[in-house]
Motif scaffolding. Sequence first.
Motif, mmCIF file in Angstrom:
data_model
loop_
_atom_site.group_PDB
_atom_site.id
_atom_site.type_symbol
_atom_site.label_atom_id
_atom_site.label_comp_id
_atom_site.label_asym_id
_atom_site.label_seq_id
_atom_site.Cartn_x
_atom_site.Cartn_y
_atom_site.Cartn_z
ATOM 1 N N UNK A 1 37.762 54.573 49.768
ATOM 2 C CA UNK A 1 36.393 54.289 49.292
ATOM 3 C C UNK A 1 36.264 55.016 47.874
ATOM 4 N N UNK A 2 35.307 54.553 47.090
ATOM 5 C CA UNK A 2 34.822 55.079 45.790
ATOM 6 C C UNK A 2 34.202 56.237 45.958
ATOM 7 N N UNK A 3 34.916 57.299 46.475
ATOM 8 C CA UNK A 3 34.065 58.492 46.757
ATOM 9 C C UNK A 3 34.994 59.778 46.924
ATOM 10 N N UNK A 4 34.725 60.988 46.748
ATOM 11 C CA UNK A 4 35.329 62.058 46.984
ATOM 12 C C UNK A 4 35.673 62.217 48.361
ATOM 13 N N UNK A 5 36.947 62.402 48.825
ATOM 14 C CA UNK A 5 37.338 62.850 50.094
ATOM 15 C C UNK A 5 37.785 64.237 50.098
ATOM 16 N N UNK A 6 37.362 65.098 50.996
ATOM 17 C CA UNK A 6 37.585 66.505 50.826
ATOM 18 C C UNK A 6 39.276 66.703 51.300
ATOM 19 N N UNK A 7 39.794 67.923 50.636
ATOM 20 C CA UNK A 7 40.950 68.442 50.982
ATOM 21 C C UNK A 7 41.092 68.415 52.293
ATOM 22 N N UNK A 8 42.106 67.944 53.184
ATOM 23 C CA UNK A 8 42.203 68.190 54.420
ATOM 24 C C UNK A 8 43.628 67.625 54.756
ATOM 25 N N UNK A 9 44.140 67.595 55.872
ATOM 26 C CA UNK A 9 45.440 67.185 56.383
ATOM 27 C C UNK A 9 45.362 65.486 55.997
ATOM 28 N N UNK A 10 46.706 65.041 55.612
ATOM 29 C CA UNK A 10 46.653 63.751 55.428
ATOM 30 C C UNK A 10 46.125 62.830 56.533
ATOM 31 N N UNK A 11 46.325 63.064 57.616
ATOM 32 C CA UNK A 11 45.756 62.413 58.899
ATOM 33 C C UNK A 11 44.242 62.394 58.729
ATOM 34 N N UNK A 12 43.492 63.324 58.516
ATOM 35 C CA UNK A 12 42.081 63.629 58.662
ATOM 36 C C UNK A 12 41.705 62.921 57.337
ATOM 37 N N UNK A 13 42.158 62.694 56.054
ATOM 38 C CA UNK A 13 41.802 62.094 55.164
ATOM 39 C C UNK A 13 42.078 60.603 55.542
ATOM 40 N N UNK A 14 43.008 60.239 55.879
ATOM 41 C CA UNK A 14 42.912 58.646 56.183
ATOM 42 C C UNK A 14 41.762 58.188 57.304
ATOM 43 N N UNK A 15 41.545 59.141 58.034
ATOM 44 C CA UNK A 15 40.520 58.854 59.120
ATOM 45 C C UNK A 15 39.257 58.707 58.405
ATOM 46 N N UNK A 16 38.989 59.703 57.565
ATOM 47 C CA UNK A 16 37.741 59.718 56.873
ATOM 48 C C UNK A 16 37.437 58.582 56.036
ATOM 49 N N UNK A 17 38.701 58.125 55.407
ATOM 50 C CA UNK A 17 38.619 56.727 54.698
ATOM 51 C C UNK A 17 38.732 55.471 55.261
ATOM 52 N N UNK A 18 38.753 55.453 56.537
ATOM 53 C CA UNK A 18 38.859 54.464 57.439
ATOM 54 C C UNK A 18 40.015 53.656 57.062
ATOM 55 N N UNK A 19 41.119 54.241 56.931
ATOM 56 C CA UNK A 19 42.585 53.830 56.738
ATOM 57 C C UNK A 19 43.475 54.339 57.660
#
Length: 73
Positions: free
Chosen positions: A33-51
Amino acid sequence: EEGSVGGFGSFVMTHLAKTGLLDRVRFRPMTLPDRFIDHNSQEAQYHEAGLDAPAIVATALSALGVPQSRQMA
């Protein structure tokens, strides 16, 4: 690019579409997504991004026309 909209992958997809190479393919792009994703584990970031894996499976099954109710089974 890192999977973002407007990157190299978008350029390739546009070329393939314009030359007819996607005419018989069920294609669903998945990008960050074209927005900032908070620092977190890679797994959590992929989840937040819908990937994450469930999102990829859901997108693929949707492209194949598998109803939502069967996706959850």
